[in-house]
Design a protein around this motif. Structure first.
Motif, PDB file in Angstrom:
ATOM      1  N   VAL A 112       0.748  -1.219   0.043  1.00 19.08           N
ATOM      2  CA  VAL A 112       0.219  -0.150  -0.151  1.00 19.08           C
ATOM      3  C   VAL A 112       0.800   1.128   0.018  1.00 19.08           C
ATOM      4  CG1 VAL A 112      -1.515   1.444   1.458  1.00 19.08           C
ATOM      5  CG2 VAL A 112      -2.107  -1.057   1.041  1.00 19.08           C
ATOM      6  N   GLY A 113       2.033   1.094   0.647  1.00 18.65           N
ATOM      7  CA  GLY A 113       2.892   2.459   0.680  1.00 18.65           C
ATOM      8  C   GLY A 113       3.386   2.572  -0.662  1.00 18.65           C
ATOM      9  N   TYR A 114       3.792   1.521  -1.362  1.00 17.38           N
ATOM     10  CA  TYR A 114       4.296   1.741  -2.867  1.00 17.38           C
ATOM     11  C   TYR A 114       3.118   2.356  -3.582  1.00 17.38           C
ATOM     12  CZ  TYR A 114       6.227   0.964  -7.371  1.00 17.38           C
ATOM     13  OH  TYR A 114       6.370   1.015  -8.702  1.00 17.38           O
ATOM     14  N   ILE A 115       1.984   1.534  -3.560  1.00 16.79           N
ATOM     15  CA  ILE A 115       0.667   2.205  -4.582  1.00 16.79           C
ATOM     16  C   ILE A 115       0.508   3.545  -4.198  1.00 16.79           C
ATOM     17  CG2 ILE A 115      -1.736   1.828  -4.710  1.00 16.79           C
ATOM     18  CD1 ILE A 115      -1.263  -1.171  -4.053  1.00 16.79           C
ATOM     19  N   GLN A 116       0.589   4.033  -2.866  1.00 18.90           N
ATOM     20  CA  GLN A 116       0.172   5.403  -2.513  1.00 18.90           C
ATOM     21  C   GLN A 116       1.627   6.269  -3.458  1.00 18.90           C
ATOM     22  OE1 GLN A 116       0.963   7.092   1.273  1.00 18.90           O
ATOM     23  NE2 GLN A 116      -0.867   8.283   1.328  1.00 18.90           N
ATOM     24  N   ALA A 117       2.607   5.973  -3.313  1.00 16.40           N
ATOM     25  CA  ALA A 117       3.771   6.573  -3.664  1.00 16.40           C
ATOM     26  C   ALA A 117       3.603   6.580  -5.424  1.00 16.40           C
ATOM     27  CB  ALA A 117       4.963   6.198  -3.560  1.00 16.40           C
ATOM     28  N   HIS A 118       3.403   5.340  -6.053  1.00 14.99           N
ATOM     29  CA  HIS A 118       3.195   5.275  -7.333  1.00 14.99           C
ATOM     30  C   HIS A 118       2.006   6.275  -7.887  1.00 14.99           C
ATOM     31  CE1 HIS A 118       2.719   3.269 -11.283  1.00 14.99           C
ATOM     32  NE2 HIS A 118       1.481   3.168 -10.997  1.00 14.99           N
ATOM     33  N   LEU A 119       1.104   6.256  -7.186  1.00 12.03           N
ATOM     34  CA  LEU A 119      -0.090   7.064  -7.699  1.00 12.03           C
ATOM     35  C   LEU A 119       0.171   8.694  -7.395  1.00 12.03           C
ATOM     36  CD1 LEU A 119      -3.222   4.940  -5.973  1.00 12.03           C
ATOM     37  CD2 LEU A 119      -2.458   5.002  -8.500  1.00 12.03           C
ATOM     38  N   HIS A 120       0.901   8.977  -6.269  1.00 10.17           N
ATOM     39  CA  HIS A 120       1.358  10.266  -6.146  1.00 10.17           C
ATOM     40  C   HIS A 120       2.268  10.780  -7.123  1.00 10.17           C
ATOM     41  CE1 HIS A 120       3.323  13.447  -3.946  1.00 10.17           C
ATOM     42  NE2 HIS A 120       2.196  13.719  -3.299  1.00 10.17           N
ATOM     43  N   ARG A 121       2.856  10.170  -7.804  1.00 12.26           N
ATOM     44  CA  ARG A 121       3.963  10.599  -8.686  1.00 12.26           C
ATOM     45  C   ARG A 121       2.953  10.799  -9.910  1.00 12.26           C
ATOM     46  NH1 ARG A 121       9.169   9.603  -9.795  1.00 12.26           N
ATOM     47  NH2 ARG A 121       9.731   9.589 -12.148  1.00 12.26           N
ATOM     48  N   LYS A 122       1.709  10.359 -10.199  1.00 14.43           N
ATOM     49  CA  LYS A 122       0.834  10.639 -11.333  1.00 14.43           C
ATOM     50  C   LYS A 122      -0.123  11.623 -10.887  1.00 14.43           C
ATOM     51  CE  LYS A 122       1.052   5.857 -13.301  1.00 14.43           C
ATOM     52  NZ  LYS A 122       0.384   4.669 -13.940  1.00 14.43           N
ATOM     53  N   GLY A 123       0.091  12.322  -9.793  1.00 14.05           N
ATOM     54  CA  GLY A 123      -0.906  13.379  -9.490  1.00 14.05           C
ATOM     55  C   GLY A 123      -2.084  12.747  -8.823  1.00 14.05           C
ATOM     56  N   ILE A 124      -2.258  11.702  -8.443  1.00 12.65           N
ATOM     57  CA  ILE A 124      -3.357  11.029  -7.944  1.00 12.65           C
ATOM     58  C   ILE A 124      -3.405  10.654  -6.288  1.00 12.65           C
ATOM     59  CG2 ILE A 124      -5.094   9.024  -8.032  1.00 12.65           C
ATOM     60  CD1 ILE A 124      -4.092   8.493 -10.811  1.00 12.65           C
ATOM     61  N   MET A 125      -3.915  11.560  -5.674  1.00  9.76           N
ATOM     62  CA  MET A 125      -3.762  11.719  -4.215  1.00  9.76           C
ATOM     63  C   MET A 125      -4.760  11.128  -3.269  1.00  9.76           C
ATOM     64  SD  MET A 125      -2.060  15.581  -4.148  1.00  9.76           S
ATOM     65  CE  MET A 125      -1.172  15.521  -2.596  1.00  9.76           C
ATOM     66  N   TYR A 126      -4.520   9.952  -2.503  1.00  9.46           N
ATOM     67  CA  TYR A 126      -5.440   9.306  -1.612  1.00  9.46           C
ATOM     68  C   TYR A 126      -4.752   9.350  -0.282  1.00  9.46           C
ATOM     69  CZ  TYR A 126      -8.731   8.365  -5.352  1.00  9.46           C
ATOM     70  OH  TYR A 126      -9.647   8.299  -6.492  1.00  9.46           O
ATOM     71  N   ASN A 127      -5.341   9.321   0.866  1.00 11.22           N
ATOM     72  CA  ASN A 127      -4.899   9.152   2.167  1.00 11.22           C
ATOM     73  C   ASN A 127      -4.531   7.745   2.256  1.00 11.22           C
ATOM     74  OD1 ASN A 127      -7.010  11.482   2.645  1.00 11.22           O
ATOM     75  ND2 ASN A 127      -5.434  11.701   4.058  1.00 11.22           N
ATOM     76  N   ARG A 128      -3.368   7.382   3.162  1.00 12.21           N
ATOM     77  CA  ARG A 128      -2.973   6.028   3.421  1.00 12.21           C
ATOM     78  C   ARG A 128      -4.149   5.127   3.917  1.00 12.21           C
ATOM     79  NH1 ARG A 128       2.254   4.075   4.161  1.00 12.21           N
ATOM     80  NH2 ARG A 128       2.133   1.805   4.534  1.00 12.21           N
ATOM     81  N   LYS A 129      -4.886   5.708   4.750  1.00 12.37           N
ATOM     82  CA  LYS A 129      -6.125   5.064   5.274  1.00 12.37           C
ATOM     83  C   LYS A 129      -7.096   4.811   4.404  1.00 12.37           C
ATOM     84  CE  LYS A 129      -5.879   6.954  10.084  1.00 12.37           C
ATOM     85  NZ  LYS A 129      -6.468   7.733  11.020  1.00 12.37           N
ATOM     86  N   VAL A 130      -7.274   5.376   3.418  1.00 17.23           N
ATOM     87  CA  VAL A 130      -8.274   4.909   2.304  1.00 17.23           C
ATOM     88  C   VAL A 130      -7.828   3.925   1.518  1.00 17.23           C
ATOM     89  CG1 VAL A 130      -9.391   5.982   0.296  1.00 17.23           C
ATOM     90  CG2 VAL A 130      -9.360   7.284   2.013  1.00 17.23           C
ATOM     91  N   LEU A 131      -6.537   3.801   1.210  1.00 17.67           N
ATOM     92  CA  LEU A 131      -5.771   2.625   0.435  1.00 17.67           C
ATOM     93  C   LEU A 131      -5.769   1.504   1.231  1.00 17.67           C
ATOM     94  CD1 LEU A 131      -2.971   4.715  -1.467  1.00 17.67           C
ATOM     95  CD2 LEU A 131      -5.246   3.996  -2.215  1.00 17.67           C
ATOM     96  N   GLU A 132      -5.408   1.557   2.327  1.00 18.28           N
ATOM     97  CA  GLU A 132      -5.483   0.410   3.316  1.00 18.28           C
ATOM     98  C   GLU A 132      -7.118  -0.059   3.447  1.00 18.28           C
ATOM     99  OE1 GLU A 132      -1.697   1.452   6.258  1.00 18.28           O
ATOM    100  OE2 GLU A 132      -3.868   1.653   6.896  1.00 18.28           O
TER     101      GLU A 132
END
Length: 438
Positions: A86-106
Motif C-alpha cells: 500500500v505504501g508503494y501504491i500510494q507513492a506510485h499514484l502520488h507520482r501521477k498526481g493522484i492523491m489518496y490518504n493512506r487509510k483510504v488505500l488500506e
C-alpha cells in the motif's frame, strides 16, 4: 401428528432433491454432449466455416488472452507485505498526481480481500471511479466501468437474456467483463457499476447479490436452460451427416470447404432437396443461421461461475436524482464515503508518501491469490471485544432507533477486522471504519 407431518415433509424434500439432482445431471450431460461434439468435429466445423478458430480454442480451454504487464513482483520486492504494498501504491499514484490518504488505500485493499460488495459513495468528481481505475492499474489489474441506466428494472439489464425466437443470447458489458476475466484468470478484475443507484439496485442487482452470499464456493450464474444445447447438437449433427452422405453418394469427397459445396451445383441442389428448403430458402441462409447459433453458444454458455479474480463494486451519488440503497443492500455491502477532493489535507498526504529505490513508473503486480480467498465468514465469538462492542451498539442505540443490524453484519465485521490486521490498525479505528461502512 407433528411427527407424522414432519416425516411427510422430509419425504417430500428428499423426493424434490432427488428430482433436482436428476434434472441437473441431465442438463450437464446435454452440455457435455455439445462440448464433446464440437471437439470431435472441430476440423470439419472449421472447414465448413460454422465456427471460428478462436471459438474452438476457447472451448478447449486454450483461449486465454494472457494479459501480462511489466511491474515489480509483490513477493520478491515486498516479501508479500500488504502494508509495504500500500505504501508503494500510494507513492506510485502520488507520482501521477493522484492523491489518496493512506487509510483510504488500506481500507480499500482490506475490503478487496474480503470478497464482499464494495460501494463507493460521494458527490460527482470526488474520486470514486478514479480509485477503482487507478488502484487496478497500480496492481497490474484491469478495471471495467459499467454505467447503470435509470431504466434498469431486472436482472436481464445486468446479465442479458436468452431470445428463444432467435435462439441466441443477448449479452451485456457486465457479462462480457465476466467472460473476459475468466479468460485471464491471473489478472485481477475490478468490475464497477458506475452510478449504480440511478436505478433501484434491489430491482436489477438483488438476484446477483443473493448469489454472492455463497461463501464456501464461487457462485454460479444460470443464464438460460441447458436443454437448448441439445437441440443445437441434434441439428448440427444431422447437417454434418447429410453433407457426408451427399458427398459420398456423388463421389465429391474432395469438397471440404463450405464455399466449395455451395459452388458445386450438383451438391448444392442435392442438399437443398434433402434439407427440404422451401421457396426463398437457401443453403447459404441456413448455414448463416446455424453458424450464428454455434457462435452464440460457444461465446455464451448456459451458465458461468463468478471468476475468482473478479471483485464487484459500485459507485453511487447521493442526491435528488438517485435512489438510496435499501436495507438489504446495506446489510451486504461495505460503503466508503468520499468527500470533496478540495477539502483534502494535501500536505498531510505528501508527508505520508514513502520513497522507494525502484522505478516508480511501474505498477506492483499482485497475484490474485494475494487478494484473499473466498471463504465463509468467521463464526460468532461472543467473547470477542469487537462482537461485544457491536452488540452494545445494537442494544443501546440502534434498536431503539429502529436501525437494522443483523448477524451477517457482525460476521462481516469479524472478517474485515482480520483483513486489516496486516496494516496494524488500532482497534478504535477498526470499530470506527465498521460504523462508517454500515
Amino acid at each position: 401428528d407433528l411427527e407424522g407431518k414432519l416425516s411427510e415433509l422430509n419425504g417430500l424434500r428428499e423426493e424434490t432433491e432427488s428430482e433436482f439432482s436428476n434434472r441437473k445431471k441431465f442438463m450437464e450431460r446435454q452440455l457435455d454432449k455439445l462440448n464433446s461434439f464440437v471437439e470431435r468435429k472441430a476440423e470439419m466445423l472449421l472447414q465448413l466455416d460454422l465456427v471460428d478458430e478462436a471459438e474452438i480454442e476457447g472451448l478447449l480451454g486454450r483461449g486465454e488472452e494472457g494479459i501480462t504487464k511489466a511491474g515489480h513482483d509483490f513477493h520478491e520486492v515486498f516479501s508479500s507485505s500488504q502494508a509495504a504494498a500500500v505504501g508503494y501504491i500510494q507513492a506510485h499514484l502520488h507520482r501521477k498526481g493522484i492523491m489518496y490518504n493512506r487509510k483510504v488505500l488500506e481500507d480499500f485493499f482490506a475490503l478487496l480481500t474480503t470478497h464482499d460488495l464494495i460501494v463507493l459513495a460521494g458527490d460527482s468528481g470526488s474520486g470514486k471511479t478514479n480509485l477503482v481505475k487507478s488502484f487496478a492499474a497500480a496492481i497490474g489489474g484491469e478495471a471495467v466501468i459499467i454505467p447503470v441506466k435509470p431504466n434498469w428494472t431486472s436482472a436481464e439489464d445486468l446479465l442479458g437474456y436468452y431470445n428463444p425466437i432467435e435462439q441466441s443470447y443477448l449479452s451485456t458489458p457486465f457479462l462480457d467483463a465476466l467472460f473476459k476475466a475468466r479468460r485471464n484468470p491471473e489478472v485481477p478484475y475490478f468490475i464497477c457499476l458506475d452510478e449504480m443507484n440511478l436505478a433501484r439496485v434491489e430491482y436489477y442487482f438483488a438476484d446477483f447479490l443473493s448469489l454472492m452470499e455463497e461463501r464456501s464456493s464461487f457462485p454460479e450464474i444460470q443464464l438460460y436452460s441447458g436443454s437448448e444445447s441439445s437441440h443445437l447438437v441434434s441439428e448440427a449433427r444431422n447437417f454434418l451427416a447429410l453433407i457426408d452422405d451427399v458427398k459420398a453418394n456423388l463421389d465429391k469427397s474432395n469438397l471440404t470447404g463450405f464455399l466449395d459445396l455451395l459452388r458445386d451445383p450438383e451438391v448444392n441442389g442435392k442438399l437443398h432437396e434433402i434439407c427440404g428448403f422451401h421457396e426463398g430458402e437457401s443453403l447459404l441462409r441456413y448455414h448463416a443461421r446455424l453458424r450464428k447459433l454455434m457462435s452464440s453458444y460457444l461465446s455464451t454458455p448456459s451458465s458461468v461461475k463468478l471468476p475468482p479474480n473478479v471483485r464487484i463494486m459500485g459507485a453511487i451519488n447521493v442526491d435528488e436524482t438517485t435512489h438510496y440503497l435499501s436495507p438489504k443492500i446495506l446489510d451486504r455491502a461495505h460503503i466508503i464515503r468520499f468527500g470533496s477532493p478540495l477539502l483534502k489535507d494535501w500536505e498531510e498526504i505528501d508527508a505520508e508518501v514513502e520513497t522507494f529505490d525502484l522505478d516508480m513508473e511501474l505498477p506492483l503486480n499482485i497475484d490474485i491469490r494475494d487478494l484473499g480467498n473466498r471463504e465463509d465468514y468467521p463464526v460468532l465469538d461472543r467473547e470477542s471485544p469487537l462482537v461485544k462492542s457491536l452488540l452494545h451498539l445494537v442494544k443501546e442505540y440502534l434498536e431503539p432507533l429502529g436501525i437494522e443490524f443483523g448477524l451477517r453484519t457482525i460476521r462481516q465485521s469479524l472478517l474485515y477486522k482480520e483483513a486489516l490486521e496486516p496494516f496494524e490498525v488500532e482497534y478504535s479505528s477498526i470499530l470506527n471504519n465498521i460504523v462508517l461502512h454500515k
